[in-house]
Each structure stands twice: as structure tokens, then as C-alpha cells.
Scaffold this motif. Sequence first.
Motif, PDB file in Angstrom:
ATOM      1  N   SER A  24     -13.279   5.283  -8.758  1.00  0.00           N
ATOM      2  CA  SER A  24     -12.448   4.451  -9.530  1.00  0.00           C
ATOM      3  C   SER A  24     -13.118   3.123  -9.686  1.00  0.00           C
ATOM      4  CB  SER A  24     -11.107   4.928  -9.739  1.00  0.00           C
ATOM      5  OG  SER A  24     -10.255   4.355  -8.624  1.00  0.00           O
ATOM      6  N   ASP A  25     -12.851   2.250 -10.061  1.00  0.00           N
ATOM      7  CA  ASP A  25     -13.024   0.803 -10.179  1.00  0.00           C
ATOM      8  C   ASP A  25     -12.462   0.056  -8.791  1.00  0.00           C
ATOM      9  OD1 ASP A  25     -10.692   1.057 -11.359  1.00  0.00           O
ATOM     10  OD2 ASP A  25     -10.795  -0.883 -13.237  1.00  0.00           O
ATOM     11  N   THR A  26     -11.166   1.262  -8.233  1.00  0.00           N
ATOM     12  CA  THR A  26     -10.923   0.428  -6.744  1.00  0.00           C
ATOM     13  C   THR A  26     -11.323   0.788  -6.025  1.00  0.00           C
ATOM     14  OG1 THR A  26      -9.565   2.354  -6.201  1.00  0.00           O
ATOM     15  CG2 THR A  26      -8.441   0.470  -8.051  1.00  0.00           C
ATOM     16  N   HIS A  27     -12.308   1.848  -5.791  1.00  0.00           N
ATOM     17  CA  HIS A  27     -13.109   1.954  -4.648  1.00  0.00           C
ATOM     18  C   HIS A  27     -14.748   2.239  -4.606  1.00  0.00           C
ATOM     19  CE1 HIS A  27      -9.121   3.018  -2.975  1.00  0.00           C
ATOM     20  NE2 HIS A  27      -9.520   2.946  -2.209  1.00  0.00           N
ATOM     21  N   VAL A  28     -15.081   3.254  -5.690  1.00  0.00           N
ATOM     22  CA  VAL A  28     -16.572   3.441  -5.511  1.00  0.00           C
ATOM     23  C   VAL A  28     -17.349   2.451  -6.977  1.00  0.00           C
ATOM     24  CG1 VAL A  28     -17.967   5.800  -6.449  1.00  0.00           C
ATOM     25  CG2 VAL A  28     -16.007   5.723  -5.171  1.00  0.00           C
ATOM     26  N   ASP A  32     -16.384  -5.189  -7.496  1.00  0.00           N
ATOM     27  CA  ASP A  32     -16.325  -6.817  -6.283  1.00  0.00           C
ATOM     28  C   ASP A  32     -17.093  -5.871  -4.682  1.00  0.00           C
ATOM     29  OD1 ASP A  32     -15.050  -8.853  -8.262  1.00  0.00           O
ATOM     30  OD2 ASP A  32     -12.964  -7.662  -7.474  1.00  0.00           O
ATOM     31  N   TRP A  33     -16.695  -5.101  -5.091  1.00  0.00           N
ATOM     32  CA  TRP A  33     -17.655  -4.065  -3.189  1.00  0.00           C
ATOM     33  C   TRP A  33     -19.014  -4.272  -3.471  1.00  0.00           C
ATOM     34  CZ3 TRP A  33     -15.229   0.852  -1.544  1.00  0.00           C
ATOM     35  CH2 TRP A  33     -13.245   0.619  -1.612  1.00  0.00           C
ATOM     36  N   PRO A  34     -19.449  -5.112  -1.922  1.00  0.00           N
ATOM     37  CA  PRO A  34     -20.804  -4.258  -2.071  1.00  0.00           C
ATOM     38  C   PRO A  34     -21.536  -3.295  -2.668  1.00  0.00           C
ATOM     39  CG  PRO A  34     -19.637  -5.012  -0.026  1.00  0.00           C
ATOM     40  CD  PRO A  34     -19.290  -4.819  -0.707  1.00  0.00           C
ATOM     41  N   GLY A  35     -23.071  -3.167  -2.447  1.00  0.00           N
ATOM     42  CA  GLY A  35     -23.374  -1.464  -2.604  1.00  0.00           C
ATOM     43  C   GLY A  35     -23.124  -0.466  -1.550  1.00  0.00           C
ATOM     44  N   TYR A  89     -10.881  -5.544  12.891  1.00  0.00           N
ATOM     45  CA  TYR A  89     -12.211  -5.910  11.815  1.00  0.00           C
ATOM     46  C   TYR A  89     -11.556  -6.499  10.834  1.00  0.00           C
ATOM     47  CZ  TYR A  89     -10.781  -1.124   9.515  1.00  0.00           C
ATOM     48  OH  TYR A  89     -10.063  -0.725   8.711  1.00  0.00           O
ATOM     49  N   GLY A  90     -10.390  -6.749  10.019  1.00  0.00           N
ATOM     50  CA  GLY A  90     -10.236  -7.217   8.660  1.00  0.00           C
ATOM     51  C   GLY A  90     -10.322  -6.106   8.082  1.00  0.00           C
ATOM     52  N   GLY A  91      -9.742  -5.086   7.970  1.00  0.00           N
ATOM     53  CA  GLY A  91      -9.326  -4.297   7.123  1.00  0.00           C
ATOM     54  C   GLY A  91      -7.835  -4.325   6.545  1.00  0.00           C
ATOM     55  N   ASP A  92      -7.927  -4.470   4.922  1.00  0.00           N
ATOM     56  CA  ASP A  92      -6.492  -4.115   4.772  1.00  0.00           C
ATOM     57  C   ASP A  92      -6.486  -3.019   4.106  1.00  0.00           C
ATOM     58  OD1 ASP A  92      -7.568  -4.405   2.372  1.00  0.00           O
ATOM     59  OD2 ASP A  92      -7.331  -7.051   3.053  1.00  0.00           O
ATOM     60  N   MET A  93      -5.567  -2.983   2.779  1.00  0.00           N
ATOM     61  CA  MET A  93      -5.228  -2.104   1.970  1.00  0.00           C
ATOM     62  C   MET A  93      -4.568  -2.802   1.389  1.00  0.00           C
ATOM     63  SD  MET A  93      -6.002   1.798   3.021  1.00  0.00           S
ATOM     64  CE  MET A  93      -5.037   2.395   1.765  1.00  0.00           C
ATOM     65  N   LYS A  94      -5.385  -3.684   0.447  1.00  0.00           N
ATOM     66  CA  LYS A  94      -4.494  -4.312  -1.312  1.00  0.00           C
ATOM     67  C   LYS A  94      -5.995  -4.522  -1.398  1.00  0.00           C
ATOM     68  CE  LYS A  94      -2.820  -8.529   2.457  1.00  0.00           C
ATOM     69  NZ  LYS A  94      -2.691  -9.714   2.971  1.00  0.00           N
ATOM     70  N   TYR A  95      -5.189  -4.484  -2.955  1.00  0.00           N
ATOM     71  CA  TYR A  95      -6.254  -4.469  -3.882  1.00  0.00           C
ATOM     72  C   TYR A  95      -6.657  -5.706  -3.976  1.00  0.00           C
ATOM     73  CZ  TYR A  95      -3.603  -0.535  -5.379  1.00  0.00           C
ATOM     74  OH  TYR A  95      -2.612   1.021  -5.289  1.00  0.00           O
ATOM     75  N   ALA A  96      -8.144  -5.684  -4.996  1.00  0.00           N
ATOM     76  CA  ALA A  96      -8.437  -6.831  -5.136  1.00  0.00           C
ATOM     77  C   ALA A  96      -7.925  -8.204  -6.066  1.00  0.00           C
ATOM     78  CB  ALA A  96      -9.811  -6.847  -6.501  1.00  0.00           C
ATOM     79  N   LEU A 101       0.383  -1.789  -2.263  1.00  0.00           N
ATOM     80  CA  LEU A 101       1.031  -0.687  -2.692  1.00  0.00           C
ATOM     81  C   LEU A 101       2.434  -0.312  -1.383  1.00  0.00           C
ATOM     82  CD1 LEU A 101       2.464   1.365  -5.596  1.00  0.00           C
ATOM     83  CD2 LEU A 101       0.895   2.619  -4.246  1.00  0.00           C
ATOM     84  N   SER A 102       3.321  -0.393  -2.604  1.00  0.00           N
ATOM     85  CA  SER A 102       4.814  -0.289  -1.082  1.00  0.00           C
ATOM     86  C   SER A 102       5.791   0.857  -1.445  1.00  0.00           C
ATOM     87  CB  SER A 102       5.016  -1.940  -0.340  1.00  0.00           C
ATOM     88  OG  SER A 102       5.220  -2.191   0.804  1.00  0.00           O
ATOM     89  N   VAL A 103       5.805   1.199  -0.606  1.00  0.00           N
ATOM     90  CA  VAL A 103       7.382   1.963  -0.522  1.00  0.00           C
ATOM     91  C   VAL A 103       7.687   1.955   0.472  1.00  0.00           C
ATOM     92  CG1 VAL A 103       8.222   4.171  -1.696  1.00  0.00           C
ATOM     93  CG2 VAL A 103       6.034   3.469  -2.486  1.00  0.00           C
ATOM     94  N   LEU A 104       9.282   1.393   0.154  1.00  0.00           N
ATOM     95  CA  LEU A 104      10.226   1.412   1.701  1.00  0.00           C
ATOM     96  C   LEU A 104       9.343   0.229   2.801  1.00  0.00           C
ATOM     97  CD1 LEU A 104      12.500   4.550   1.738  1.00  0.00           C
ATOM     98  CD2 LEU A 104      13.002   2.367   0.338  1.00  0.00           C
ATOM     99  N   GLY A 105       8.745  -1.105   2.334  1.00  0.00           N
ATOM    100  CA  GLY A 105       7.413  -1.247   3.614  1.00  0.00           C
ATOM    101  C   GLY A 105       6.438  -0.755   4.056  1.00  0.00           C
ATOM    102  N   VAL A 106       6.113   0.582   3.458  1.00  0.00           N
ATOM    103  CA  VAL A 106       4.770   1.559   4.439  1.00  0.00           C
ATOM    104  C   VAL A 106       4.326   1.327   2.379  1.00  0.00           C
ATOM    105  CG1 VAL A 106       5.036   3.212   5.254  1.00  0.00           C
ATOM    106  CG2 VAL A 106       7.212   2.432   5.394  1.00  0.00           C
ATOM    107  N   ASN A 107       2.686   1.648   3.255  1.00  0.00           N
ATOM    108  CA  ASN A 107       1.696   1.828   2.285  1.00  0.00           C
ATOM    109  C   ASN A 107       1.747   3.439   2.445  1.00  0.00           C
ATOM    110  OD1 ASN A 107      -0.831   2.749   1.973  1.00  0.00           O
ATOM    111  ND2 ASN A 107      -0.893   0.364   1.105  1.00  0.00           N
TER     112      ASN A 107
END
Length: 134
Positions: A24-28, A32-35, A89-96, A101-107
Motif C-alpha cells: 500500500s502507500d504506507t509501505h511498499v 516518502d520512503w527511499p527506493g 536505531y531510530g525505528g518506530d511504528m508511526k505513519y508519515a 495506531l494505539s489500542v489501550l496504549g499498545v500498538n
Amino acid sequence: MPAKIILSLSALLYLAVLPFMEISDTHVFNPDWPGHARMHEVWQLAVHFALAVLALWLGWVRGQVRLGAAILLIVTGGFVFAYAIAGAYGGDMKYADGTELSVLGVNPAFGITVIVALALTAVLLRPGGVRQAG
């Protein structure tokens, strides 16, 4: 039989759920993601899909459910590990847009993955012998 069901449901995560979510446009197709990052994403999806097929074949055809569960636990555990050390390493699960997304404080992706990892661990630790395929 419950072990094979756990194996199958766990494999479904890599056969259908993640490809549906990530092709989808959030990943593949995220502009905003480099090739290079998109290449790694597709590689990861392909490897995980193949390992899920292998795990199902081992479990259902060869009767080696524990080995199939171990393979899927390696994949699942890899995500749990990456999530746990994301700060290093500066990773996260955030959208652009910076939201997460969080449900009861958990992704939910992390929560579901932990549940799958625990279920696969239960398959590995269950009492009883391992059927040897001839």
C-alpha cells in the motif's frame, strides 16, 4: 489438531494479513520512503511468505508442526526484537503524519505479534512426542 490450527493462523499473518496491509502507500508504495527501503520491504514480504508456506508444508504434510512453529517464531520474534530495540536505531511504528495506531496504549501490530509469538511458543513447548516423517 490445535497445534496445526495455531500454525495455520500464524502463517496467515504472513500469507495474507501483512501483504494486504503493507502493499500500500504506507509501505511498499510510500513515496516518502527511499527506493532502498521499499526494496527491503518487498524482500521481507517475499521471504516471510515463503517461510510461512514452508511452515505449513512441514506441519500439514510432513507432520513436523514444531519445526514449522519454530520457523514462524523466528520471523515473529524478529519483529518483536526490532520493536523492542527501535529506540536504538531510530525505528518506530508511526505513519508519515507522525501518528501511531494505539489500542489501550499498545500498538496493535506489536500486540498481535506478541500473542502469535506466545501461541507458537506454546506449540513448541507442548507435551508429547514429535512425529517423524519417513
